[in-house]
Design an enzyme around this catalytic site. Sequence first.
Site: not given
Ligand SMILES: *Cc1c(COP(=O)(O)O)cnc(C)c1O
Length: 434
Positions: A238, A331, A358-359, A387
Amino acid sequence: MHHFRYVSQRLHCESVDLAAVAQLYGTPTYVYSAATMADNYARLLKSLAGLDVQLCYAMKANSNLAVLRHFANLGSAFDLVSGGEIRRVLAAKADVRRSVFAGVGKTEAEIALALENGIFAFHVESEPELRRINHVAGKLGVKAPIAIRVNPDVDAHTHAKITTGKSGNKFGIPLRQAAAAYEAAAKYPNLTLRGVQMHIGSQLTSVGPFVEAVQKVSPFVAELKAKYGITYFSIGGGMGIIYKDALASGEAAWWDAQPADQRPLTPETYGAALVPLLQPLGLKILLEHGRFMVGNAGVLLSRVEHLKRGAGKNFLVVDAAMNDLVRPAMYDSFHEIVPLQRDTARAALVADVVGPICESGDCFAKDRQLQEVGEGELIALMSAGAYGYVMANRYNTRTMAAEVLVQGSAFELVNARETFEQMIAGEKIPVFLK
Ligand SMILES: *Cc1c(COP(=O)(O)O)cnc(C)c1O
């Protein structure tokens, strides 16, 4: 920090002129920097010195085989979310035995594939899943190592579509029910309780929610260690990256210039806050970062088709589109857009940067100020390593883009651009329409 910068006004990835890559392989093309990934890996691990850490790179962020091989060479394992991802790890000749398998809907076939390949642990999201994993393990005559994903009910203050640690998300088991879930798990004959896991969301830009979650869950983790002898705590992934000043953030000077109270999250801040909280647990710590490892290590190269000047609005129409990079449409995310050939003498242009689909959602940037660029010139969308390609699709019958990996002055095509024939290979006209 990353390895994209101008050399003699031409944008380079490490020592490679990106215009040369675009000439050779066409556009749209994703280009990744191996050195940036290696730096991110080393920096994250260094910031957690003092802990017994294993990175399980969240490969859903970028699962190109070359990227997986690179992380495996660095010593990383993987956070997997499907049978397809297990097969990718095997195809990259990387290690499933240190990898973990997450996700709310693992099928019996996927569970069997993971067990047959010696998965380190399943990250379990519900009680029905415990039953299913126990059942499959029993059929195979093995014990399945598991950790339960606990939901700490912490607000990650990130985009709603990437918040996962609040109650009300589909992920994990609420902390107050987790003790009962472990008790239930302990009764299954074919399960081994190996750890505990959490993941609160993606693109976090401050350390506060991580600290809050670790503080909230740690007492429970200590109890599990005492009661079941679990050996690890996965604190998920995250960590966010820089999107707005993506190019500038490749230089140390940019970081030095950020006011202390507005400094974006760094691995050093993350480590400094978390190491003292995690050390007393005396457990192996798993990390599952995806975006942080690869996000700033990739760009999407695109060619300008037209500069369409309108009444009060300009549109820069480029050959990449929302099918190649869906993040802005999905997002509302920001990607910095820069020319491959910088020319400071040129006028500035304010334009919406759009693809040909076309969006009206096929828009990478609204009212963006950039250097004026015209037909045939090349641009890069920065911070596209995570991503990006993995979420691409074929909408409007557009083939999947190419991918290139750079290391130093070497570069190689690591995924050829899809052909039209490949795209339609599985389709056919049924007999009753012939
Ligand atoms: C998506 C995900 C991650 C990675 O998230 P990032 O934001 O890319 O670091 C880690 N653990 C789980 C369980 C996830 O679903």
